[in-house]
Design a protein around this motif. Structure first.
Motif, short mmCIF file in Angstrom:
data_model
loop_
_atom_site.label_atom_id
_atom_site.label_comp_id
_atom_site.label_asym_id
_atom_site.label_seq_id
_atom_site.Cartn_x
_atom_site.Cartn_y
_atom_site.Cartn_z
N SER A 180 37.63 45.80 52.07
CA SER A 180 37.85 45.41 50.50
C SER A 180 37.19 47.25 50.19
O SER A 180 38.08 47.45 49.43
CB SER A 180 36.99 44.73 49.79
OG SER A 180 37.61 43.66 49.60
N LYS A 181 36.22 47.68 50.74
CA LYS A 181 35.56 48.87 50.41
C LYS A 181 36.62 50.24 50.60
O LYS A 181 37.28 51.52 50.34
CB LYS A 181 34.22 49.06 51.23
CG LYS A 181 33.03 50.44 50.78
CD LYS A 181 32.35 50.95 51.02
CE LYS A 181 31.66 52.37 50.91
NZ LYS A 181 30.15 52.34 51.69
N ASP A 182 36.93 49.67 51.95
CA ASP A 182 37.99 50.76 52.59
C ASP A 182 39.82 50.47 51.56
O ASP A 182 39.72 51.40 51.75
CB ASP A 182 37.98 50.64 53.86
CG ASP A 182 37.41 51.37 54.84
OD1 ASP A 182 36.45 52.21 54.22
OD2 ASP A 182 37.19 50.26 55.79
N ILE A 183 39.23 49.40 51.57
CA ILE A 183 41.04 49.15 50.49
C ILE A 183 41.17 49.70 49.27
O ILE A 183 41.93 50.82 49.15
CB ILE A 183 41.56 47.83 50.30
CG1 ILE A 183 41.98 46.45 52.11
CG2 ILE A 183 42.26 47.32 49.67
CD1 ILE A 183 42.29 45.64 51.71
N VAL A 184 39.98 49.85 48.56
CA VAL A 184 39.81 50.26 47.47
C VAL A 184 39.97 51.57 47.81
O VAL A 184 40.44 52.63 46.31
CB VAL A 184 39.10 50.00 46.74
CG1 VAL A 184 38.29 50.72 44.98
CG2 VAL A 184 38.58 48.73 46.23
N LYS A 185 39.33 52.43 48.53
CA LYS A 185 39.07 53.91 48.79
C LYS A 185 40.54 54.91 49.01
O LYS A 185 41.05 55.34 48.58
CB LYS A 185 38.48 53.93 49.92
CG LYS A 185 38.23 55.79 49.94
CD LYS A 185 36.99 55.77 51.53
CE LYS A 185 37.30 57.37 51.80
NZ LYS A 185 35.81 57.34 52.68
N ARG A 186 41.33 54.11 49.10
CA ARG A 186 42.58 54.34 50.51
C ARG A 186 43.84 53.54 48.41
O ARG A 186 44.64 55.01 48.10
CB ARG A 186 43.23 53.13 51.12
CG ARG A 186 45.00 53.59 51.17
CD ARG A 186 44.98 54.61 52.24
NE ARG A 186 46.28 55.08 53.01
CZ ARG A 186 46.72 56.41 52.94
NH1 ARG A 186 45.90 56.86 53.21
NH2 ARG A 186 47.84 55.83 53.25
N MET A 187 43.65 52.66 47.87
CA MET A 187 44.05 52.69 46.61
C MET A 187 43.82 53.63 45.32
O MET A 187 44.50 54.13 44.82
CB MET A 187 44.11 51.54 45.96
CG MET A 187 44.91 50.39 46.42
SD MET A 187 44.94 48.66 45.69
CE MET A 187 42.94 48.56 45.83
N LYS A 188 42.39 54.47 46.00
CA LYS A 188 42.23 55.42 44.82
C LYS A 188 43.17 56.10 44.97
O LYS A 188 43.22 57.24 43.90
CB LYS A 188 40.75 55.55 44.76
CG LYS A 188 39.93 54.50 44.34
CD LYS A 188 38.51 54.89 44.40
CE LYS A 188 37.11 53.90 43.56
NZ LYS A 188 36.11 54.27 43.51
N LEU A 189 43.01 57.03 46.06
CA LEU A 189 44.04 58.27 46.55
C LEU A 189 45.34 57.92 46.34
O LEU A 189 46.31 58.80 45.89
CB LEU A 189 43.79 58.33 47.80
CG LEU A 189 44.30 59.82 48.85
CD1 LEU A 189 44.02 60.71 48.51
CD2 LEU A 189 44.36 59.23 50.30
N ILE A 190 45.63 57.13 46.01
CA ILE A 190 47.58 56.65 46.13
C ILE A 190 47.84 56.94 44.50
O ILE A 190 48.50 57.21 44.48
CB ILE A 190 47.61 55.49 47.11
CG1 ILE A 190 47.39 55.15 47.92
CG2 ILE A 190 49.38 55.11 46.28
CD1 ILE A 190 48.60 53.95 48.92
N VAL A 191 46.48 56.21 44.06
CA VAL A 191 47.00 56.43 41.93
C VAL A 191 46.85 57.78 42.02
O VAL A 191 47.06 58.05 41.36
CB VAL A 191 46.33 55.57 41.10
CG1 VAL A 191 46.14 53.95 41.81
CG2 VAL A 191 44.07 55.36 41.95
#
Length: 558
Positions: A180-191
């Protein structure tokens, strides 16, 4: 072109963009730099973890005009052609819709021809486990002796369905679920790159609902963006994912701990009116208690918490609830979830499980440290006694020889001798209050024995139960005579029972064992004797004679 989904726009184009699979990307990059790529690879793992994306990146990297390099440049004609699918030498084959041997042979017939545009022909076979046995056999021959210009990349979510002969000819890479930590990090970059306003807690909710799949997370994020107005809020994420808010989970946990059945049912009613699914709520509640248990034992382990955030209500509730209660709650919810799968009335099973959780009386041993302290003292005393016996045996050689030849104590082959007089003495002083007190803490006694690693001794009590109790002793009935004999001849076991019951009840109860058959006889004789004695006391003539000569010298005949 119209709108494209986020997971398509942000599909990884380099190995660095593949999230959470460093063990795979690092190996492939080293192989590219050293020019030691294999002729066949097998990428296996859950959905949405980057298998097909990594296969396309590898296809670009081996054919990049600027190679050998650890990453494709994505600027040369080869990289751009593979990205947009215009180069015919990179073939994507969907085994799910083309599983027959004829279709596989049609593809493999072209393997022998050299690539027309790039250096390597790359065959990406997705969902390879869907191929038929004949198709696998056709593929096997090509994998055994492939041309030098051909590279096979097989992708699957179910590697156990692939024949071992295929797997043994491939380099296998297992893609793991993304944290979940890596998914949140990737989604932050995308948004941030897309200029979208999103609350951070909403990203955490979406990441947990994705269950380790990056594609699922981006699909949920896309859906939440469409659902929201200006900013994606926590409420939007909860509505899209169907997840229950932690506020409701905390409120439900508080109601169960305080045995507030009405409050728990009202909370469920409120959630169901909002359209929440009973099965999804049950799963969330199981994971809620699971996170609570892990937080009590290992709060610092990464990814230990799946469904909760550490707010004040959760931390306070975790401190008040015991592990034994959590075990009971998870067991009840797990059974309810299993029953829901085979029923059309999931709501009923959910409500019944909540009522059980509110009414259950969790068996606990509250004074474990004190009991353990007393048992430690008993063990020390036993060690001192053994040391004294060894000193005595050293002074008396004959005695030591007899002790060395003595066999370990075993149940006597002559059978168990029932202490009838002790049992009758207990029956004369027995009270219903003492029996109820012993019975009420009997479950705690069994738990205590299991926690003390005395499971073999506790097994003797599976078919045993207290049947009578006086202020200082109680009768323990065994279904089988051999179990009664083994238990009553174990002095340490008897001491443990007595000490534990004293801590649990506050009274000193010493157990006296009796087989079931003997107990029925003794009880019957005792009741008959009491009845006769009562009749004698009611007859004035007999009572006067008893006063004059005593019970020993008087014989009464009808």
């Amino acid at each position: 072109m119209g709108y494209q989904a986020l997971y398509r726009v942000w599909r990884p184009q380099t190995f660095v963009d593949v999230v959470g699979q460093e063990h795979v990307t690092k190996t492939l990059q080293n192989a590219l730099l050293q020019q030691k790529t294999s002729h066949a690879y097998l990428f296996s793992g859950p959905r949405g973890t980057g298998k097909t994306s990594a296969a396309k990146i590898l296809a670009k990297a081996v054919n990049c005009e600027r190679g050998p390099a650890s990453e494709p440049c994505n600027e040369c004609a080869a990289c751009r052609g593979i990205t947009d699918g215009s180069i015919p030498d990179v073939i994507e084959f969907d085994a799910a819709s083309n599983s027959r041997v004829e279709e596989m042979r049609e593809v493999l017939d072209k393997v022998k021809y050299a690539p027309s545009v790039v250096n390597y022909k790359v065959y990406i076979i997705d969902e390879v486990h869907m191929l038929s046995i004949s198709a696998f056999n056709a593929l096997l021959k090509t994998l055994e002796e492939p041309p030098k210009h051909v590279l096979f990349i097989l992708a699957t979510t179910e590697p156990h369905k692939i024949p071992l002969t295929i797997i043994s000819r491939c380099q296998r890479f297992d893609f793991k679920r993304i944290t979940s930590k890596d998914i949140v990090k990737r989604m932050k970059l995308i948004v941030e790159e897309s200029g979208i306003s999103v609350e951070e807690n909403a990203l955490h909710i979406i990441a947990r609902a994705a269950e380790g799949g990056m594609r699922d997370a981006l699909s949920l994020l896309d859906q939440a963006i469409s659902f929201s107005s200006e900013m994606v809020t926590v409420e939007d994420a909860l509505a899209v994912t169907g997840t229950v808010s932690q506020t409701y989970l905390n409120r439900m946990g508080r109601s169960i701990l305080e045995k507030d059945t009405v409050g728990a049912l009202e909370t469920v009613e409120e959630l169901l009116l909002q359209g929440k699914d009973p099965g999804r709520f049950t799963e969330d509640f199981i994971l809620y208690f699971r996170d609570m248990l892990l937080y009590k034992t290992a709060p610092n382990i990464e990814e230990s918490l799946e469904r909760v955030m550490l707010d004040d209500d959760f931390v306070q509730l975790t401190n008040e609830i015991s592990p034994e209660q959590i075990y009971e709650y998870i067991d009840i919810l797990n059974k309810a979830q299993h029953e829901m799968k085979f029923s059309n009335h999931a709501r009923i099973y959910l409500e019944v499980s909540l009522v059980k959780m509110c009414q259950i009386n969790v068996r606990r041993v509250n004074n474990i440290p004190e009991i353990e302290g007393l048992l430690d003292k008993i063990q020390k005393m036993e060690m001192e006694i053994k040391s004294l016996q060894s000193q005595r045996s050293s002074m008396m050689p004959g005695e030591s020889e007899r002790q060395t030849t003595r066999k370990p104590s075993r149940p006597s082959s002559k059978g168990f001798k029932t202490p009838v007089k002790k049992i009758e003495a207990i029956l004369k002083e027995a009270t219903k209050q003492d029996l109820n007190l012993v019975k009420s803490r009997w479950g705690d006694m069994l738990d205590f024995l299991n926690q003390r690693q005395m499971r073999s001794q506790a097994a003797l009590l599976n078919d045993a139960e207290p049947v009578a109790a006086s202020p200082h002793s109680f009768v323990l009935k065994f279904k089988y005579e051999i179990h009664c004999q083994m238990a009553m001849e174990n002095v340490k076991f008897i001491q443990t029972l007595a000490v534990a019951l004293q801590e649990l009840t506050g009274n000193e109860y010493y157990p006296v064992g009796v087989p079931e058959e003997e107990w029925l006889k003794i009880r019957k004789q005792f009741i008959q004797g009491e009845r006769d004695h009562k009749e004698q006391e009611e007859d004035p003539l007999i009572s006067e004679a008893l006063k004059l000569v005593g019970e020993d010298l008087l014989e009464i005949k009808d």
